[in-house]
Design a protein around this motif. Sequence first.
Motif, PDB file in Angstrom:
ATOM      1  N   LYS A  29       0.852  -1.185   0.000  1.00 21.83           N
ATOM      2  CA  LYS A  29       0.000   0.000   0.000  1.00 21.83           C
ATOM      3  C   LYS A  29       0.892   1.240   0.000  1.00 21.83           C
ATOM      4  N   VAL A 145     -11.921  -7.320  -7.361  1.00 21.13           N
ATOM      5  CA  VAL A 145     -12.585  -6.741  -6.189  1.00 21.13           C
ATOM      6  C   VAL A 145     -11.832  -7.137  -4.917  1.00 21.13           C
ATOM      7  N   ALA A 146     -11.434  -8.406  -4.810  1.00 23.33           N
ATOM      8  CA  ALA A 146     -10.710  -8.876  -3.625  1.00 23.33           C
ATOM      9  C   ALA A 146      -9.386  -8.134  -3.463  1.00 23.33           C
ATOM     10  N   GLY A 148      -8.647  -5.121  -4.600  1.00 15.96           N
ATOM     11  CA  GLY A 148      -8.959  -3.750  -4.221  1.00 15.96           C
ATOM     12  C   GLY A 148      -9.301  -3.633  -2.754  1.00 15.96           C
ATOM     13  N   LEU A 149     -10.102  -4.577  -2.243  1.00 15.35           N
ATOM     14  CA  LEU A 149     -10.463  -4.564  -0.823  1.00 15.35           C
ATOM     15  C   LEU A 149      -9.247  -4.831   0.056  1.00 15.35           C
ATOM     16  N   ARG A 150      -8.378  -5.744  -0.388  1.00 15.55           N
ATOM     17  CA  ARG A 150      -7.174  -6.052   0.387  1.00 15.55           C
ATOM     18  C   ARG A 150      -6.304  -4.810   0.516  1.00 15.55           C
ATOM     19  N   GLU A 151      -6.109  -4.113  -0.599  1.00 10.45           N
ATOM     20  CA  GLU A 151      -5.253  -2.930  -0.557  1.00 10.45           C
ATOM     21  C   GLU A 151      -5.888  -1.830   0.280  1.00 10.45           C
ATOM     22  N   LYS A 152      -7.203  -1.689   0.197  1.00 13.40           N
ATOM     23  CA  LYS A 152      -7.865  -0.598   0.889  1.00 13.40           C
ATOM     24  C   LYS A 152      -7.982  -0.842   2.389  1.00 13.40           C
ATOM     25  N   PHE A 153      -8.293  -2.080   2.786  1.00 11.05           N
ATOM     26  CA  PHE A 153      -8.621  -2.328   4.191  1.00 11.05           C
ATOM     27  C   PHE A 153      -7.612  -3.172   4.970  1.00 11.05           C
ATOM     28  N   LEU A 154      -6.954  -4.118   4.329  1.00  8.13           N
ATOM     29  CA  LEU A 154      -6.178  -5.089   5.090  1.00  8.13           C
ATOM     30  C   LEU A 154      -4.688  -4.768   5.220  1.00  8.13           C
TER      31      LEU A 154
END
Length: 170
Positions: A29, A145-146, A148-154
Amino acid sequence: MPDRVRPMRTVPRLGTYNGFGRTLLGRTKPDADGACFATHWFTLLLLPIRPLGRYYVKEGATVERSTGPGASTSTTEYVFLGEAELRASEVIRTYLFRWVVVPLVVAGPVTVFGLNSDAYSREHPLLFLLLLLGIPIGGIIVLAVALGLREKFLSSARVPEWVGSGPPRG
């Protein structure tokens, strides 16, 4: 835990042709300055073969241009800020994602569907083709989508710790 970053000795060569060559994969990130860590890989058919190094980089603009009917090329500019140690966890994660997860999500359902649908393909050929093409496209969308979510939240941004002469000036 911060990542130790050294000043650059040489800038690595990047470039792929139809998935063969050298590229950056496994970017972390971006931090507050927009820089991230990325691993330099030798790839065959977009599959990572060997990690060549790990760098602290800033991603610049991507320029796309047409090279003929139905063909195009894209070039992404990178500013290399420093070198870092390879991280085994990032190398293993990249191998697992590119060699296991992507083929399972994209090709796995198609294979299972294709092996179990002989009669169905003869009775409903158009629907069979739509499903055969739609399943991998759906898998690609789920992967995007997975990611994108990983980069944004995890994942959290890694912090560089400069060694040697410190960060570049300018």
